[in-house]
Scaffold this motif. Structure first.
Motif, PDB file in Angstrom:
ATOM      1  N   TYR A  46       0.835  -1.206   0.000  1.00  0.00           N
ATOM      2  CA  TYR A  46       0.000   0.000   0.000  1.00  0.00           C
ATOM      3  C   TYR A  46       0.867   1.253   0.000  1.00  0.00           C
ATOM      4  O   TYR A  46       0.561   2.239  -0.690  1.00  0.00           O
ATOM      5  CB  TYR A  46      -0.929  -0.002   1.207  1.00  0.00           C
ATOM      6  N   TRP A  47       1.963   1.221   0.745  1.00  0.00           N
ATOM      7  CA  TRP A  47       2.877   2.372   0.770  1.00  0.00           C
ATOM      8  C   TRP A  47       3.544   2.571  -0.590  1.00  0.00           C
ATOM      9  O   TRP A  47       3.790   3.709  -1.001  1.00  0.00           O
ATOM     10  CB  TRP A  47       3.919   2.188   1.862  1.00  0.00           C
ATOM     11  N   LEU A  48       3.847   1.475  -1.277  1.00  0.00           N
ATOM     12  CA  LEU A  48       4.412   1.599  -2.621  1.00  0.00           C
ATOM     13  C   LEU A  48       3.407   2.276  -3.557  1.00  0.00           C
ATOM     14  O   LEU A  48       3.777   3.152  -4.347  1.00  0.00           O
ATOM     15  CB  LEU A  48       4.779   0.221  -3.172  1.00  0.00           C
ATOM     16  N   ALA A  49       2.141   1.869  -3.454  1.00  0.00           N
ATOM     17  CA  ALA A  49       1.102   2.500  -4.276  1.00  0.00           C
ATOM     18  C   ALA A  49       0.924   3.965  -3.896  1.00  0.00           C
ATOM     19  O   ALA A  49       0.756   4.834  -4.763  1.00  0.00           O
ATOM     20  CB  ALA A  49      -0.220   1.743  -4.110  1.00  0.00           C
ATOM     21  N   TYR A  50       0.990   4.239  -2.597  1.00  0.00           N
ATOM     22  CA  TYR A  50       0.849   5.619  -2.116  1.00  0.00           C
ATOM     23  C   TYR A  50       2.001   6.492  -2.607  1.00  0.00           C
ATOM     24  O   TYR A  50       1.803   7.659  -2.966  1.00  0.00           O
ATOM     25  CB  TYR A  50       0.794   5.627  -0.589  1.00  0.00           C
ATOM     26  N   SER A  51       3.206   5.914  -2.662  1.00  0.00           N
ATOM     27  CA  SER A  51       4.375   6.677  -3.120  1.00  0.00           C
ATOM     28  C   SER A  51       4.234   7.072  -4.593  1.00  0.00           C
ATOM     29  O   SER A  51       4.821   8.058  -5.031  1.00  0.00           O
ATOM     30  CB  SER A  51       5.657   5.867  -2.921  1.00  0.00           C
ATOM     31  N   LEU A  52       3.441   6.274  -5.345  1.00  0.00           N
ATOM     32  CA  LEU A  52       3.210   6.566  -6.759  1.00  0.00           C
ATOM     33  C   LEU A  52       1.946   7.389  -6.988  1.00  0.00           C
ATOM     34  O   LEU A  52       1.547   7.637  -8.122  1.00  0.00           O
ATOM     35  CB  LEU A  52       3.092   5.250  -7.554  1.00  0.00           C
ATOM     36  N   ASN A  53       1.306   7.791  -5.870  1.00  0.00           N
ATOM     37  CA  ASN A  53       0.066   8.582  -5.927  1.00  0.00           C
ATOM     38  C   ASN A  53      -1.066   7.849  -6.652  1.00  0.00           C
ATOM     39  O   ASN A  53      -1.871   8.459  -7.359  1.00  0.00           O
ATOM     40  CB  ASN A  53       0.317   9.934  -6.616  1.00  0.00           C
ATOM     41  N   LEU A  54      -1.112   6.536  -6.461  1.00  0.00           N
ATOM     42  CA  LEU A  54      -2.178   5.742  -7.069  1.00  0.00           C
ATOM     43  C   LEU A  54      -3.410   5.766  -6.164  1.00  0.00           C
ATOM     44  O   LEU A  54      -3.318   5.503  -4.965  1.00  0.00           O
ATOM     45  CB  LEU A  54      -1.726   4.294  -7.275  1.00  0.00           C
ATOM     46  N   ASP A  55      -4.538   6.063  -6.736  1.00  0.00           N
ATOM     47  CA  ASP A  55      -5.795   6.091  -6.000  1.00  0.00           C
ATOM     48  C   ASP A  55      -6.386   4.685  -5.999  1.00  0.00           C
ATOM     49  O   ASP A  55      -7.113   4.286  -6.913  1.00  0.00           O
ATOM     50  CB  ASP A  55      -6.769   7.075  -6.657  1.00  0.00           C
ATOM     51  N   ILE A  56      -6.045   3.908  -4.985  1.00  0.00           N
ATOM     52  CA  ILE A  56      -6.455   2.512  -4.948  1.00  0.00           C
ATOM     53  C   ILE A  56      -6.807   2.107  -3.522  1.00  0.00           C
ATOM     54  O   ILE A  56      -6.121   2.485  -2.561  1.00  0.00           O
ATOM     55  CB  ILE A  56      -5.338   1.603  -5.519  1.00  0.00           C
TER      56      ILE A  56
END
Length: 336
Positions: free
Chosen positions: A222-232
């Motif tokens: 989730y942090w990896l997705a957050y670092s990429l600014n992915l809305d998931i």
């Protein structure tokens, strides 16, 4: 033919790369919040520690001593070996350590490692089912089929552990070429005797440790997705991760390359996240988790020395045996 079968993942990866905008992928990665990557990297060590602690406890339930510190270094080495070979062949290296240092027989050592992996698979399936239900993305027959697939698998694994006679009954229909079936049945008997020892309350500690492992792992994702600014959604992302993690058992890729990107492109597409962002997440996942553990495992091989140094020729032999899911031990057969 089998040699080329292992290249399916690489071929998939090349096809995917040729059909996306690489400049956009690079742009997404450059704009990522790279400070978040440091705790993600450090959490890998915590995950490996918990897995080693669980493995040490599982061996202890069998009545053997395997200190957590030694299990930690052995687990690191197996991750190095497993991430560089198809189908997580590193598990064979863990069996090798149990045979060499704990002095288990092959069936008992295999049952210990397989039970350890069953805990992983079982919790993965439960998290997958939870992620699918909580994300509430699909409706209709597809949703119904996926839910019941996970429910069925959650039921099948305990049946597999609790009713070994069912497996022996099914294996009884195999041809007995050169007494191969009889040897396998004797090995299976010894194997399930090892599995039976895990049906105790102490195993709940291993279950709780596995729960901690996956909570940390999904938080990393989730942090990896957050670092990429992915809305998931957290649960939806967890479900996606469960899907490509399950596929990692197939001997078609190394470190899930190709299959992971394919799953993420398909699943992210359901929530309108483009292929470039999916590939960016996959690459970040690979370098932050797979590649980082490869480096740690390599360092374990280089710098950690114990009283019985590994024979690299023996490790190469383990890879050559990776075409078999089980190795039938003649010594175990004679004992039975």
């Amino acid at each position: 033919m089998k040699k080329y079968f292992r290249l399916i993942g690489i071929l998939l990866f090349i096809i995917i790369i040729l059909n996306i905008d690489l400049e956009k992928v690079w742009e997404v990665l450059i704009k990522a919040n790279h400070l978040i990557l440091f705790p993600v990297l450090l959490m890998n060590i915590l995950v490996i520690f918990f897995r080693s602690l669980r493995w040490s406890g599982v061996v202890k339930i069998q009545g053997f001593k395997f200190p957590c510190a030694k299990a930690f270094w052995a687990y690191l080495r197996s991750l190095y070996f497993g991430n560089l070979t198809p189908a997580r062949v590193g598990e064979l290296l863990r069996i090798h350590y149990l045979l060499k240092y704990v002095k288990m027989d092959s069936a008992l050592a295999t049952s210990t490692v397989i039970f350890d992996k069953l805990l992983d698979m079982y919790l993965l399936l439960i998290f997958g089912l939870l992620g699918f239900v909580m994300s509430d993305v699909w409706e209709g027959q597809f949703s119904f089929a996926v839910k019941w697939f996970f429910v069925l698998m959650v039921i099948v694994i305990p049946v597999f552990v609790a009713f070994p006679d069912l497996m022996r009954f099914l294996l009884g229909f195999l041809p007995n070429y050169k007494n191969w079936r009889d040897k396998l049945l004797l090995w299976i008997k010894s194997f399930f005797q090892g599995i039976k020892s895990f049906l105790v309350l102490r195993t709940l500690i291993s279950v709780l440790i596995t729960l901690c492992v996956y909570l940390i792992f999904f938080l990393q994702c989730y942090w990896l997705a957050y670092s990429l600014n992915l809305d998931i959604n957290f649960f939806y992302l967890s479900f996606c991760v469960v899907l490509f993690s399950i596929l990692s058992v197939l001997p078609v890729s190394i470190s899930n390359i190709g299959t992971r990107e394919l799953v993420l492109i398909a699943m992210f597409g359901f929530i309108d996240i483009d292929s470039e962002s999916a590939v960016s997440f996959s690459l970040l996942f690979f370098f932050s988790i797979n590649f980082f553990t490869i480096i740690l495992g390599w360092l374990a091989f280089i710098f950690y020395k114990d009283e019985n140094p590994d024979n690299m020729d023996e490790l190469k032999g383990l890879y050559n045996q990776s075409q078999m899911q089980f190795t039938i031990s003649e010594q175990t057969v004679k004992k039975n």
